[in-house]
Design an enzyme around this catalytic site. Structure first.
Site, short mmCIF file in Angstrom:
data_model
loop_
_atom_site.label_atom_id
_atom_site.label_comp_id
_atom_site.label_asym_id
_atom_site.label_seq_id
_atom_site.Cartn_x
_atom_site.Cartn_y
_atom_site.Cartn_z
N ARG A 46 42.66 -69.42 -56.40
CA ARG A 46 44.12 -69.04 -55.86
C ARG A 46 44.86 -69.63 -57.09
NH1 ARG A 46 46.45 -71.14 -52.41
NH2 ARG A 46 44.92 -70.95 -50.96
N TYR A 98 61.82 -47.47 -60.28
CA TYR A 98 60.75 -47.06 -59.75
C TYR A 98 60.74 -46.86 -58.15
CZ TYR A 98 55.56 -47.59 -58.76
OH TYR A 98 54.31 -47.41 -58.35
N ASP A 170 62.07 -54.72 -66.04
CA ASP A 170 60.55 -54.16 -65.80
C ASP A 170 60.28 -53.42 -67.16
OD1 ASP A 170 58.51 -52.45 -65.11
OD2 ASP A 170 59.27 -52.07 -62.93
N LYS A 195 49.17 -50.31 -65.89
CA LYS A 195 49.61 -49.09 -66.79
C LYS A 195 49.11 -49.32 -68.34
CE LYS A 195 51.41 -48.03 -63.10
NZ LYS A 195 52.85 -47.89 -62.51
#
Ligand SMILES: *Cc1c(COP(=O)(O)O)cnc(C)c1O
Length: 381
Positions: A46, A98, A170, A195
């Site tokens: 992690r 978004y 973003d 994306k």
């Protein structure tokens, strides 16, 4: 190093034990220590994983930043940014954000006492009107989804600096190939790696890139403390995807230009939204901060009938009707019923998001085939 070279080489060293040229998938949760605290920099996956480290360094290089920090999704990355703040703090954001970011801000973090303002970012006066002693961050998205508005990053950085705010951008729609917000004064760049960076519609991931060491250590702390980290297999896939980012973005942009022009001249099309057009209201800003204009295009139909939009989308052979964007294959989406369905119709229509609006993520196929697909589908209405 220039962009294409960085895409292929940054962060990636031949494997120290075998010489493997590709960063191995370190599919391990833990690492053996010789003696308590005596380890090779890795304790638990992690916190650190060598495949993730390579990807984080690569992403930092692509955004001209010092620190890359990966998360298990784009929203996981945004969640980490908002966790920098405390109850009572205020954040100013764009009004055509978004949908998932809007949901995270208003449905989750407002409950924890953080206040959000949503304004049009075409005019810095609207932003300044909302700034007060509690304001901590400006959150920008450019180009915006699905209206393809462009926000002036330099102007945003000036307002942020003047009021001592963090500027976060973003950069998902542009990808680091088209736009590097840190170069214009942003403090944090965020990506839905899902994306363009992943680029092959096979991974969900998010990332942040920053320059400031103190900001990086706070975000790395949150990454580890909250635990929304990606697995090594996904990091490997993204590293592989990024090796062709520059090639893909060149073709996305070329195809975007061809398809945008085709739609603009089509008798059944009312309006095409694409920042590469000289008559796009923010074309000059786009030219000043983007390397090219990409393959994201929205368009509306004459008569603005929902049934016509449905007919077009049902008759595509190549443009697959699906959420998401940025993969090698072309996709189409219907914001009014998909990503933006939760926004009231009157609100949507104020910003031009009408029922016949179709959003395209133009892929890297041959442009002639994409044009034929659009021509055939449009001929059915
Ligand atoms: C997809 C997307 C996100 C969210 O990313 P996930 O990887 O789906 O969590 C955030 N911003 C933009 C602009 C997006 O397109």
């Amino acid at each position: 190093m220039k962009f294409g070279t960085k895409a292929i080489h940054a962060g990636v060293e031949p494997d120290a034990t075998t010489g493997a040229i590709m960063t191995p998938i370190y599919q391990t949760s833990t690492y053996v220590q010789r003696s308590p605290g005596d380890h090779k920099g890795y304790e638990y996956s992690r916190t650190h994983n060598p495949t993730r480290t390579a990807l984080q360094q690569n992403l930092a290089a692509l955004e001209n930043g010092k620190h890359g920090i990966c998360f298990s999704s784009g929203l996981g990355a945004i969640d980490a940014v908002v966790k920098l703040f405390n109850p009572g703090d205020e954040i100013i954001s764009t009004n055509d954000l978004y949908g998932g970011t809007y949901r995270l801000f208003t449905k989750v973090f407002e409950r924890y006492g953080i206040k959000f303002h949503f304004v049009s970012m075409n005019d810095t006066k609207e932003i300044e009107a909302k700034i007060n002693a509690n304001t901590k961050m400006i959150w920008v998205e450019t180009p915006t989804n699905p209206m393809m508005n462009i926000i002036d990053l330099k102007a945003m950085a000036e307002v942020s600096k003047a009021h001592n705010l963090i500027l976060a951008v973003d950069n998902t729609f542009a990808s680091p190939y088209l736009q590097n917000p840190l170069d214009f004064g942003a403090d944090i760049v965020m990506h839905s790696v899902t994306k363009y960076l992943g680029g092959h519609s096979d991974v969900v991931m998010g990332a942040l890139v920053v320059n400031d060491d103190e900001l990086a250590s706070q975000l790395v702390f949150i990454q580890n403390a909250c635990g929304a980290t990606p697995g090594p297999q996904d990091c490997f896939l993204v590293l592989r995807g990024i090796k062709t980012l520059h090639l893909r973005m060149e073709r996305h942009s070329q195809n975007g230009k061809t398809i945008a022009a085709f739609l603009k001249n089509h008798p059944k099309v009312e309006k095409v939204y694409w920042p590469g057009f000289e008559d796009h209201p923010n074309h000059e800003v786009a030219k000043s901060q983007m390397r090219d204009f990409g393959g994201m295009i929205s368009f509306t139909l004459k008569g603005n009938r929902l049934e016509d939009a449905k007919t077009v989308m049902e008759n595509f052979e190549l443009f697959a009707l699906a959420e998401s964007l940025g993969g090698v294959e072309s996709l189409c989406g219907h914001p009014a019923s998909m990503t933006h369905a939760s926004i009231p119709k009157a609100e949507r229509e104020k910003v031009g998001l009408v029922d016949s609006l179709i959003r395209l993520s133009v892929g890297v196929e041959d442009a002639d085939d994409l044009k034929n697909d659009l021509a055939t589908a449009l001929s059915k209405i």
